[in-house]
Design a protein around this motif. Structure first.
Motif, mmCIF file in Angstrom:
data_model
loop_
_atom_site.group_PDB
_atom_site.id
_atom_site.type_symbol
_atom_site.label_atom_id
_atom_site.label_comp_id
_atom_site.label_asym_id
_atom_site.label_seq_id
_atom_site.Cartn_x
_atom_site.Cartn_y
_atom_site.Cartn_z
ATOM 1 N N VAL A 1 48.043 27.816 44.728
ATOM 2 C CA VAL A 1 48.514 28.882 45.613
ATOM 3 C C VAL A 1 47.505 29.148 46.732
ATOM 4 N N HIS A 2 46.252 29.399 46.332
ATOM 5 C CA HIS A 2 45.225 29.674 47.347
ATOM 6 C C HIS A 2 45.167 28.576 48.410
ATOM 7 N N GLU A 3 45.203 27.329 47.968
ATOM 8 C CA GLU A 3 45.009 26.205 48.896
ATOM 9 C C GLU A 3 46.109 26.131 49.948
ATOM 10 N N ARG A 4 47.243 26.765 49.683
ATOM 11 C CA ARG A 4 48.341 26.735 50.642
ATOM 12 C C ARG A 4 48.362 27.986 51.522
ATOM 13 N N LYS A 5 47.809 29.078 51.014
ATOM 14 C CA LYS A 5 47.931 30.342 51.738
ATOM 15 C C LYS A 5 46.688 30.717 52.538
ATOM 16 N N ASN A 6 45.537 30.264 52.065
ATOM 17 C CA ASN A 6 44.287 30.715 52.666
ATOM 18 C C ASN A 6 43.652 29.565 53.440
ATOM 19 N N GLU A 7 43.409 29.788 54.737
ATOM 20 C CA GLU A 7 42.898 28.711 55.594
ATOM 21 C C GLU A 7 41.547 28.199 55.111
ATOM 22 N N TYR A 8 40.725 29.149 54.667
ATOM 23 C CA TYR A 8 39.382 28.799 54.223
ATOM 24 C C TYR A 8 39.452 27.858 53.017
ATOM 25 N N VAL A 9 40.292 28.205 52.089
ATOM 26 C CA VAL A 9 40.420 27.384 50.868
ATOM 27 C C VAL A 9 41.082 26.047 51.197
ATOM 28 N N LYS A 10 42.067 26.089 52.115
ATOM 29 C CA LYS A 10 42.771 24.861 52.505
ATOM 30 C C LYS A 10 41.811 23.826 53.089
ATOM 31 N N LYS A 11 40.846 24.328 53.858
ATOM 32 C CA LYS A 11 39.871 23.430 54.477
ATOM 33 C C LYS A 11 38.968 22.823 53.397
ATOM 34 N N LEU A 12 38.645 23.652 52.424
ATOM 35 C CA LEU A 12 37.732 23.216 51.365
ATOM 36 C C LEU A 12 38.415 22.220 50.423
ATOM 37 N N TYR A 13 39.624 22.520 50.011
ATOM 38 C CA TYR A 13 40.369 21.672 49.062
ATOM 39 C C TYR A 13 41.728 21.326 49.656
ATOM 40 N N PRO A 14 41.743 20.435 50.665
ATOM 41 C CA PRO A 14 43.010 20.185 51.377
ATOM 42 C C PRO A 14 44.123 19.676 50.464
ATOM 43 N N GLU A 15 43.790 18.914 49.447
ATOM 44 C CA GLU A 15 44.831 18.397 48.537
ATOM 45 C C GLU A 15 44.948 19.267 47.291
ATOM 46 N N GLY A 16 44.219 20.350 47.256
ATOM 47 C CA GLY A 16 44.233 21.208 46.077
ATOM 48 C C GLY A 16 43.042 20.908 45.171
ATOM 49 N N MET A 17 42.613 21.907 44.428
ATOM 50 C CA MET A 17 41.482 21.711 43.512
ATOM 51 C C MET A 17 41.788 20.643 42.475
ATOM 52 N N HIS A 18 43.066 20.535 42.078
ATOM 53 C CA HIS A 18 43.427 19.551 41.045
ATOM 54 C C HIS A 18 43.110 18.126 41.488
ATOM 55 N N GLU A 19 43.295 17.851 42.789
ATOM 56 C CA GLU A 19 43.023 16.479 43.232
ATOM 57 C C GLU A 19 41.521 16.226 43.340
ATOM 58 N N ALA A 20 40.771 17.277 43.681
ATOM 59 C CA ALA A 20 39.309 17.119 43.707
ATOM 60 C C ALA A 20 38.795 16.773 42.309
ATOM 61 N N ILE A 21 39.310 17.482 41.328
ATOM 62 C CA ILE A 21 38.923 17.212 39.936
ATOM 63 C C ILE A 21 39.482 15.860 39.495
ATOM 64 N N GLY A 22 40.738 15.637 39.827
ATOM 65 C CA GLY A 22 41.428 14.438 39.353
ATOM 66 C C GLY A 22 40.816 13.135 39.861
ATOM 67 N N GLY A 23 40.314 13.184 41.098
ATOM 68 C CA GLY A 23 39.695 11.980 41.645
ATOM 69 C C GLY A 23 38.526 11.528 40.785
ATOM 70 N N TYR A 24 37.702 12.487 40.386
ATOM 71 C CA TYR A 24 36.560 12.161 39.539
ATOM 72 C C TYR A 24 37.021 11.654 38.172
ATOM 73 N N MET A 25 38.055 12.258 37.652
ATOM 74 C CA MET A 25 38.539 11.865 36.320
ATOM 75 C C MET A 25 39.094 10.437 36.350
ATOM 76 N N GLN A 26 39.721 10.078 37.453
ATOM 77 C CA GLN A 26 40.204 8.702 37.578
ATOM 78 C C GLN A 26 39.036 7.713 37.601
#
Lengths: 259, 259, 259, 259
Positions: free
Chosen positions: B13-38
């Motif tokens: 939700v945050h990543e879509r509504k808040n510009e600051y968060v969107k810039k930080l996690y453009p694909e969402g926090m899940h993808e930031a975490i998921g990339g490492y897990m892959q």
């Protein structure tokens, strides 16, 4: 410490429907238990499924130190909003004692987070409850074991979180074992599960079983820190206790949820 | 042991509504975490609040070894029936890793039985996560502590059951402490709570934090006894394992509830 | 993770003095156990009371991942300096598996801090070891219980600290129960106590018992944080991580003990 | 429950050798603590290293409900036979409260089974002891935290077994954290470790610290089951409680060790 206020919840269904149980517990299992608790000097009240709000109004709970719970065939009829209320009161410091088939009650499963499943057999077999923790207020003045001639069997795996302290392990004539007495802490509340107490056996007249339950009441009363912050809330403590170094980060402006 | 199947739930939700968060996690926090897990060789899937059934269908859960959970402003929008389903799957052996503000999620509160409250402050202060249990799979290859320059603070009392094992304790610049890494067992499932990970700080790009989370995944996978009886049921085991002595009691004829 | 190095200590006294035991375990109980462990791919060494330093030299211990221990009549002959050495190595990460009458060994009592007493009876009775924790590496691939036709009985109270995880509870034909499988963590080391294994019964040929012991070896190996500070020392960390405010106290000048 | 008998052991070395400490605690730290305990209505006795048998005769221990322990530079001078005696008495139900540098005492290490190591720094820094368990007799009437202006720092890893209940976590100005208040059960005895109390700071005059210690005394007293079997012995219970089936095994004739 003043008189302890004990409320005994019994769904009170078997005693009205089944002639055998009615003969055994004419006033209900709650009164059999409650009579002993009154002899201990506790202030005893009763709550049954058919009472308004199951007898567990906010007022009753607020003035209850320890709640005892017996249920079996009517777990599903206990309203979720009452379960919510009881849970919140436990987290705020009310003790909970769950007896026998109460292991499948909504409130016990809520507090444990697990299915609380087990295996069972109704064959009137012999049970021996061994004390495995002799330095506990709940096992006080109990010998090495309590023997019951005829019981319903409960067997492992008992799907509960590892107890904070394991007090009794049962041996059954038919070959099973069970963790029959155990305690957990949740929030500010203390929880004691005690296995004995089937509706078709006179177990709630057994003086040793009643003594363990009364010990449980004394143990489960709130004994803690009334000065400490409530633990059912998420306060924003805006002012740090220590002076922070200057921050060069831009702090995101986000509306946070109300706790 | 084969490839581990990891599903990462993020309310997103945050990543879509808040510009600051969107810039930080453009694909969402899940993808930031998921990339490492892959990169760790795990098979990664994502689930978000807006997907049908929040992306947590029975099929997805049945094929998930470990579920990771991030939520904050939309805990209340997660459907109770999905929470029921996730709980059941955890009790059957799926691991659960709860991150940061996930402490107030329905699923974590369900598994703990407590309010999961804490205190908090958003001042971008420094945090130092001290390892207090160096012999644990989850703290493997981590030094004495992890330092994070700017975080949201969480303070005690953290209203959770006493952890089975406490792994990290945080020191905060503003004067508080917090039990930041802890594990519990529920049913056949393992649960790991790990504090770091606020939406306005780049914590899910920190390699040490990601390493701890990956260690958590390896630890939380089911490792148990597939031969054992299910623990989400209450079977009647009518035949005793041992021959019973003759009983002179009349056994009450009572219809028992179906488990 | 490479081959696990297992060292099996057996006092090896009964097998030499008693004809009955000699016939049952001609090479000693350690070789009965060790043969199975070799089939698991472990690297196995033996240590007996009569060897120099009981076979537990510093070199042997330093290259041991998991130490298994069986003793009975000769606990008192194990030298205290060897016990000190073993304890230190456990705290540094070596696993320990204590079998049957090893409960009264110096090393187990040292690690527990308690008397480790229990009750016992040698009547060749039947035992059923119930799995109470089906989600554990040690109970993996074991069914609901293990049945042994003839054993020495051990009964509660078993004077040990509350286990970190309780895995097995025994039912005995003669009416007792016992916490037969349990684990504890001490320092970086993991400890598993497993009850079966009397010298006059062929229990160390039972495949299920051996499987549990092998599971125990895999579980007890060090799995932790090699980067973390040693935990067997008390270092003075003179430099604070944070800048301290000026102090107006005179700090006492006292010679501190060397750790 | 009658008057509680408290014995306070202090090695009483610093106060005699160091002028600074002598000025601070002219009668010794034990008398500073003991004065407060007398105000609580406890019956207080003192024991010091230089007394015969360190003041801890069998008679003194047998009539002690709770033993408090402070030591630092002279741990090694405490005789092993006295440590044996104290351990046995704790296992039989005497409470033990270990203060500050007592973490390295022989008796604490004996009861824990671990090295009890930690890190430390003597810089007179600020400490804040946070209550993490507000529902405990020991934290009763204490607020959210206790603040001490100048202390010696203790840091993690504290090499002790996972506490049965963690009560306090300390925040230090210099950047560390520490599990400062924790309890364990051993045999029938209860053990409380509490960190504050360095010889060069007036901490044993702090009313909140003294209140916690007095709460600890009340908590640590034996509260258990005087009827239960002793747990410091290994009795042979020859007669089974249940009739055994006929055995076709030859029972090995072996002389068992006396427990």
């Amino acid at each position: 410490m003043g008189t302890l206020n004990v409320t005994i919840y019994n769904e009170f269904v078997h005693e009205r429907k089944n002639e055998y149980v009615k003969k055994l517990y004419p006033e209900g299992m709650h009164e059999a238990i409650g009579g002993y608790m009154q002899e201990q000097g506790f202030n005893v009240r009763y709550a049954t499924l058919d009472m308004p709000e199951h007898g567990l109004t906010q007022e009753v709970l607020d003035s209850t130190d320890v709640l005892m719970w017996w249920g079996h065939v009517a777990h599903g009829e206990v309203k979720d909003e009452i379960v919510d209320r009881v849970q919140k009161r436990i987290l705020d410091g009310m003790g909970l004692i769950v007896m026998h088939s109460g292991h499948m009650s909504k409130i016990f499963r809520r507090m444990m987070g697990t299915s609380c499943g087990l295996t069972w057999r109704e064959a009137g077999e012999r049970e021996r409850l061994w004390v495995v923790n002799p330095n506990h207020e709940i096992t006080r003045d109990i010998g090495q074991f309590i023997e019951l001639p005829n019981v319903e069997m409960y067997g492992e795996v008992f799907d509960v979180p590892e107890p904070d302290e394991l007090l009794f392990i049962s041996w059954f004539e038919g070959g099973e074992v069970f963790r029959s007495g155990a305690v957990w802490h949740r929030g500010r509340g203390k929880i004691f599960y005690f296995r004995p107490g089937h509706e078709t056996f006179p177990i709630f007249y057994n003086k040793e079983i009643l003594k363990v339950l009364a010990n449980g009441v004394r143990w489960a009363k709130f004994n803690g820190n009334t000065k400490a912050l409530g633990i059912n809330v998420c306060p924003n403590v805006k002012e740090p206790l220590e002076k922070l170094s200057p921050k060069d980060v831009e702090l995101g402006k986000i509306d946070h949820p109300k706790s």
